[in-house]
Scaffold this motif. Structure first.
Motif, PDB file in Angstrom:
ATOM      1  N   THR A   1       0.826  -1.202   0.000  1.00 15.17           N
ATOM      2  CA  THR A   1       0.000   0.000   0.000  1.00 15.17           C
ATOM      3  C   THR A   1       0.860   1.253   0.000  1.00 15.17           C
ATOM      4  N   ALA A   2       1.866   1.274   0.843  1.00 13.47           N
ATOM      5  CA  ALA A   2       2.748   2.440   0.923  1.00 13.47           C
ATOM      6  C   ALA A   2       3.456   2.680  -0.412  1.00 13.47           C
ATOM      7  N   GLY A   3       3.955   1.623  -1.014  1.00 10.59           N
ATOM      8  CA  GLY A   3       4.643   1.748  -2.294  1.00 10.59           C
ATOM      9  C   GLY A   3       3.715   2.223  -3.389  1.00 10.59           C
TER      10      GLY A   3
ATOM     11  N   LEU B   1       0.933   3.986  -3.049  1.00  9.96           N
ATOM     12  CA  LEU B   1       0.587   5.384  -2.821  1.00  9.96           C
ATOM     13  C   LEU B   1       1.743   6.311  -3.187  1.00  9.96           C
ATOM     14  N   GLN B   2       2.962   5.887  -2.930  1.00  8.28           N
ATOM     15  CA  GLN B   2       4.134   6.675  -3.325  1.00  8.28           C
ATOM     16  C   GLN B   2       4.221   6.790  -4.839  1.00  8.28           C
ATOM     17  N   ARG B   3       3.997   5.687  -5.524  1.00  7.85           N
ATOM     18  CA  ARG B   3       4.050   5.702  -6.997  1.00  7.85           C
ATOM     19  C   ARG B   3       2.961   6.597  -7.570  1.00  7.85           C
TER      20      ARG B   3
ATOM     21  N   GLU C   1       1.581   9.215  -6.071  1.00  5.37           N
ATOM     22  CA  GLU C   1       1.970  10.596  -5.787  1.00  5.37           C
ATOM     23  C   GLU C   1       3.052  11.083  -6.758  1.00  5.37           C
ATOM     24  N   ALA C   2       4.043  10.257  -7.001  1.00  5.28           N
ATOM     25  CA  ALA C   2       5.128  10.621  -7.921  1.00  5.28           C
ATOM     26  C   ALA C   2       4.594  10.801  -9.342  1.00  5.28           C
ATOM     27  N   THR C   3       3.693   9.928  -9.750  1.00  3.88           N
ATOM     28  CA  THR C   3       3.129  10.020 -11.098  1.00  3.88           C
ATOM     29  C   THR C   3       2.263  11.253 -11.240  1.00  3.88           C
TER      30      THR C   3
ATOM     31  N   THR D   1       2.726  14.049  -9.671  1.00  6.07           N
ATOM     32  CA  THR D   1       3.692  15.144  -9.773  1.00  6.07           C
ATOM     33  C   THR D   1       4.267  15.230 -11.178  1.00  6.07           C
TER      34      THR D   1
END
Length: 56
Positions: free
Chosen positions: A5-7, A9-11, A13-15, A17
């Motif tokens: 889940t953390a990974g 959500l990070q991906r 967010e980065a996408t 951006t």
């Protein structure tokens, strides 16, 4: 929150951006690529019950 889940959500967010940056620079091809990636990540999140707040 587990690592998946953390990974994810990070991906997302980065996408988001990267998509914003592509729109700001007027790179239409990159906008399409980033939007497709974001759509795939959101689909994956939905399939696994990960709640995502859409920002882009």
């Amino acid at each position: 929150m587990d690592a998946f889940t953390a990974g994810l959500l990070q991906r997302i967010e980065a996408t988001e951006t990267d998509l914003t940056r592509a729109r700001e620079t007027g790179d239409d091809f990159l906008v399409e690529v980033e939007q497709a990636e974001l759509d795939d990540l959101r689909r994956l999140a939905a399939e696994h019950g990960v709640q995502v707040t859409a920002t882009a």
